[in-house]
Design an enzyme around this catalytic site. Structure first.
Site, PDB file in Angstrom:
ATOM      1  N   ARG A  36      -7.561  -5.021   1.549  1.00  0.00           N
ATOM      2  CA  ARG A  36      -7.223  -4.387   0.227  1.00  0.00           C
ATOM      3  C   ARG A  36      -6.591  -3.151   0.477  1.00  0.00           C
ATOM      4  O   ARG A  36      -6.932  -2.182  -0.291  1.00  0.00           O
ATOM      5  CB  ARG A  36      -8.166  -4.515  -0.786  1.00  0.00           C
ATOM      6  CG  ARG A  36      -8.763  -5.979  -1.285  1.00  0.00           C
ATOM      7  CD  ARG A  36      -7.546  -7.002  -1.686  1.00  0.00           C
ATOM      8  NE  ARG A  36      -8.358  -8.023  -2.253  1.00  0.00           N
ATOM      9  CZ  ARG A  36      -8.308  -9.145  -1.468  1.00  0.00           C
ATOM     10  NH1 ARG A  36      -7.891  -9.182  -0.167  1.00  0.00           N
ATOM     11  NH2 ARG A  36      -9.008 -10.142  -1.952  1.00  0.00           N
ATOM     12  N   SER A  76      -9.781  -8.530  -9.832  1.00  0.00           N
ATOM     13  CA  SER A  76     -10.982  -7.759  -9.247  1.00  0.00           C
ATOM     14  C   SER A  76     -10.923  -6.372  -9.517  1.00  0.00           C
ATOM     15  O   SER A  76     -10.030  -5.615  -8.703  1.00  0.00           O
ATOM     16  CB  SER A  76     -11.408  -8.071  -7.719  1.00  0.00           C
ATOM     17  OG  SER A  76     -11.437  -9.340  -7.453  1.00  0.00           O
ATOM     18  N   GLU A  94     -10.713  -1.386  -6.485  1.00  0.00           N
ATOM     19  CA  GLU A  94      -9.483  -1.963  -5.820  1.00  0.00           C
ATOM     20  C   GLU A  94      -8.375  -1.494  -6.977  1.00  0.00           C
ATOM     21  O   GLU A  94      -7.088  -1.260  -6.228  1.00  0.00           O
ATOM     22  CB  GLU A  94      -9.757  -3.376  -6.095  1.00  0.00           C
ATOM     23  CG  GLU A  94      -8.490  -4.268  -5.375  1.00  0.00           C
ATOM     24  CD  GLU A  94      -8.949  -5.887  -5.365  1.00  0.00           C
ATOM     25  OE1 GLU A  94      -9.723  -6.152  -4.856  1.00  0.00           O
ATOM     26  OE2 GLU A  94      -7.810  -6.533  -5.638  1.00  0.00           O
TER      27      GLU A  94
HETATM   28  C1  FAD Z   1      -5.516 -12.398 -12.662  1.00  0.00           C
HETATM   29  C2  FAD Z   1      -5.300 -11.431 -11.390  1.00  0.00           C
HETATM   30  C3  FAD Z   1      -5.828 -11.824 -10.286  1.00  0.00           C
HETATM   31  C4  FAD Z   1      -5.558 -11.229  -9.373  1.00  0.00           C
HETATM   32  N1  FAD Z   1      -5.773 -11.680  -7.795  1.00  0.00           N
HETATM   33  C5  FAD Z   1      -5.558 -11.116  -6.833  1.00  0.00           C
HETATM   34  C6  FAD Z   1      -5.948 -11.756  -5.633  1.00  0.00           C
HETATM   35  O1  FAD Z   1      -6.319 -12.914  -5.421  1.00  0.00           O
HETATM   36  N2  FAD Z   1      -5.812 -10.807  -4.443  1.00  0.00           N
HETATM   37  C7  FAD Z   1      -5.170  -9.741  -4.425  1.00  0.00           C
HETATM   38  O2  FAD Z   1      -5.184  -8.902  -3.457  1.00  0.00           O
HETATM   39  N3  FAD Z   1      -4.872  -9.221  -5.681  1.00  0.00           N
HETATM   40  C8  FAD Z   1      -5.027  -9.751  -6.675  1.00  0.00           C
HETATM   41  N4  FAD Z   1      -4.774  -9.286  -7.855  1.00  0.00           N
HETATM   42  C9  FAD Z   1      -4.193  -7.775  -8.028  1.00  0.00           C
HETATM   43  C10 FAD Z   1      -2.886  -7.882  -8.073  1.00  0.00           C
HETATM   44  O3  FAD Z   1      -2.158  -9.014  -8.440  1.00  0.00           O
HETATM   45  C11 FAD Z   1      -1.915  -7.431  -6.726  1.00  0.00           C
HETATM   46  O4  FAD Z   1      -2.469  -6.320  -6.398  1.00  0.00           O
HETATM   47  C12 FAD Z   1      -0.606  -7.423  -6.841  1.00  0.00           C
HETATM   48  O5  FAD Z   1      -0.146  -7.269  -5.298  1.00  0.00           O
HETATM   49  C13 FAD Z   1      -0.068  -6.140  -7.535  1.00  0.00           C
HETATM   50  O6  FAD Z   1       1.279  -6.220  -7.821  1.00  0.00           O
HETATM   51  P1  FAD Z   1       2.120  -5.651  -9.156  1.00  0.00           P
HETATM   52  O7  FAD Z   1       3.457  -5.901  -8.682  1.00  0.00           O
HETATM   53  O8  FAD Z   1       1.609  -5.857 -10.167  1.00  0.00           O
HETATM   54  O9  FAD Z   1       1.758  -4.265  -8.545  1.00  0.00           O
HETATM   55  P2  FAD Z   1       1.488  -2.889  -9.528  1.00  0.00           P
HETATM   56  O10 FAD Z   1       0.212  -3.156  -9.770  1.00  0.00           O
HETATM   57  O11 FAD Z   1       2.352  -2.223 -10.508  1.00  0.00           O
HETATM   58  O12 FAD Z   1       1.324  -1.558  -8.324  1.00  0.00           O
HETATM   59  C14 FAD Z   1       0.147  -1.764  -7.254  1.00  0.00           C
HETATM   60  C15 FAD Z   1       0.437  -0.618  -6.048  1.00  0.00           C
HETATM   61  O13 FAD Z   1       1.582  -1.031  -5.520  1.00  0.00           O
HETATM   62  C16 FAD Z   1       2.465  -0.010  -5.561  1.00  0.00           C
HETATM   63  N5  FAD Z   1       3.810  -0.527  -5.408  1.00  0.00           N
HETATM   64  C17 FAD Z   1       4.418  -1.639  -6.225  1.00  0.00           C
HETATM   65  N6  FAD Z   1       5.540  -1.866  -6.044  1.00  0.00           N
HETATM   66  C18 FAD Z   1       6.082  -1.149  -4.908  1.00  0.00           C
HETATM   67  C19 FAD Z   1       7.080  -0.932  -4.129  1.00  0.00           C
HETATM   68  N7  FAD Z   1       8.432  -1.747  -4.336  1.00  0.00           N
HETATM   69  N8  FAD Z   1       7.343   0.182  -3.541  1.00  0.00           N
HETATM   70  C20 FAD Z   1       6.004   0.710  -3.058  1.00  0.00           C
HETATM   71  N9  FAD Z   1       5.051   0.876  -3.989  1.00  0.00           N
HETATM   72  C21 FAD Z   1       4.897  -0.315  -4.801  1.00  0.00           C
HETATM   73  C22 FAD Z   1       2.277   0.471  -6.888  1.00  0.00           C
HETATM   74  O14 FAD Z   1       2.569   2.243  -6.682  1.00  0.00           O
HETATM   75  C23 FAD Z   1       0.866   0.573  -6.684  1.00  0.00           C
HETATM   76  O15 FAD Z   1       0.174   1.465  -5.951  1.00  0.00           O
HETATM   77  C24 FAD Z   1      -5.053  -9.990  -9.040  1.00  0.00           C
HETATM   78  C25 FAD Z   1      -4.385  -9.258 -10.206  1.00  0.00           C
HETATM   79  C26 FAD Z   1      -4.692  -9.924 -11.577  1.00  0.00           C
HETATM   80  C27 FAD Z   1      -4.138  -9.645 -12.772  1.00  0.00           C
END
Ligand code: FAD
Length: 345
Positions: free
Chosen positions: A171, A245, A341
């Site tokens: 992570r 998480s 996380e």
């Molecule tokens: C129900 C649920 C289940 C989940 N299950 C998992 C799982 O099984 N495994 C897991 O690893 N995660 C899980 N997550 C967490 C999440 O889905 C991941 O971390 C996902 O990759 C976040 O994507 P996002 O586009 O929403 O990013 P955001 O939450 O908007 O941002 C996350 C990070 O990424 C950065 N970021 C986003 N886009 C860019 C870009 N284009 N360039 C540079 N930086 C960027 C942001 O600045 C921030 O630091 C879960 C979340 C939920 C709500």
């Protein structure tokens, strides 16, 4: 309210409520949506990001906004999935950062390209996948990662990152470790395979495929199973605000593990090496009776001790304070510091 900054259109005092899966109300001083690389280059030419703090937002599924953000929120909406190179049984596929991650996995599965099927239904955008090196069911995105292209928002210069440059960990990555890094990820490429090696190491998956032969399996079957398992275990953010998480699984020394294990023989743990064990954070939280606990509209999910939820109108600050209560309790009872996380803004 809109303002012009150079040639960019920028929204002021912008509500982020619909842009984070916790569904908390928070506002940003400025919000700018970029359609493509060209827009990102335009933004880099302005002095907006030199004058104000900024944060790149993907789908908002791993962030908690605590308060008003006194800076610029940047969101990239570029689209496109492209088969970049085919070689023998390997296929390089490039995905624009603004694509929905699960739609990208579905594309790969439909085209019989293996490697990402265990990461089905993880919310968010493709551009965020390398940030915390998303992982689930025995697979991390780094296992199929090839390279990514990012733009330095300070200099307007493009840079390619190979796997070693990204410093992927559990992570974690170079980008998450250095929150002040100036890189906006534009696209991510994965090396996928037409010859499938299914990863069935996760217990619940094994149960579902028990008795099946290799030729009975398919990427679609694995992906469908994972979607079903996830739906049965995790709350859907559209129904109940959450960010998956909230804490990482902590790593402790073998000595501390032995001490705890003698007191709690049922403790869920995984041996990393001779010196370290990874402990299930959900087990620690559950053991202290937090599962299903609630304070106002902030609470721990009834089925998943690791998932903090917003039952309605909790503020980011309320969710944060609630999570700190859990952290303190775990520290007091187990002498283990839980690391978040979720990213706090
Ligand atoms: C129900 C649920 C289940 C989940 N299950 C998992 C799982 O099984 N495994 C897991 O690893 N995660 C899980 N997550 C967490 C999440 O889905 C991941 O971390 C996902 O990759 C976040 O994507 P996002 O586009 O929403 O990013 P955001 O939450 O908007 O941002 C996350 C990070 O990424 C950065 N970021 C986003 N886009 C860019 C870009 N284009 N360039 C540079 N930086 C960027 C942001 O600045 C921030 O630091 C879960 C979340 C939920 C709500």
């Amino acid at each position: 309210m809109k303002a012009e900054f150079g040639r960019m259109e920028i929204f002021e005092n912008y509500s982020l409520k619909s842009l984070n899966t916790f569904g908390v109300e928070a506002r940003a001083k400025y919000f700018v949506q970029l359609r493509n690389e060209q827009d990102a280059k335009e933004l880099a030419k302005t002095d907006l990001l030199r004058k104000h703090p900024y944060f790149i937002l993907g789908g908002g599924s791993n962030v908690l906004f605590r308060d008003y953000f006194e800076g610029v929120i940047i969101q990239l909406e570029n689209k496109g999935i492209e088969v970049a190179k085919e070689k023998n049984k390997g296929v390089k596929v490039r995905c624009a950062a603004g694509e929905d991650w699960h739609s990208f996995v579905e594309f790969c599965v439909r085209n019989d390209l293996g490697g990402l099927e265990n990461l089905s239904l993880i919310p968010g955008k493709a551009g965020a996948a390398p940030i915390q090196n998303i992982g689930a069911y025995g697979v991390e995105q780094q296992d199929a990662f090839k390279e990514l292209t990012a733009i330095d928002l300070m200099r307007g210069k493009l840079r390619k990152f190979k796997s070693r440059d990204c410093e992927f960990g559990y992570r974690n990555s170079y980008f998450k470790k250095n929150p002040r890094n100036p890189y906006l990820i534009l696209n991510v490429s994965y090396q996928l395979s037409k010859e499938h090696k299914y990863n069935l190491s996760y217990g619940a998956l094994q149960e579902h495929v028990a008795g099946k032969k290799h030729h009975d399996l398919s990427l679609q079957l694995i992906s469908d199973l994972i979607v079903d398992i996830r739906k049965s275990k995790l709350p859907d953010p559209d129904m109940l605000g959450n960010a998956g998480s909230f804490f990482k699984n902590p790593v402790i020394s073998a000595e501390q593990f032995r001490r705890l294990k003698s007191k709690y023989p049922e403790m869920a743990a995984y041996k990393l090496n001779e010196r370290q064990y990874k402990i299930a954070a959900g087990w620690l939280i559950d053991k202290l009776g937090w599962k299903g606990k609630r304070k106002g509209d902030a609470g721990v999910h009834e089925k998943q001790a690791l998932v903090i939820v917003n039952y309605g109108s909790a503020s980011g600050e309320e969710i944060f304070n609630f999570s700190e209560g859990i952290r303190k309790d775990v520290m007091q009872h187990f002498d283990i510091g839980l690391e978040r996380e979720v990213i706090l803004i």
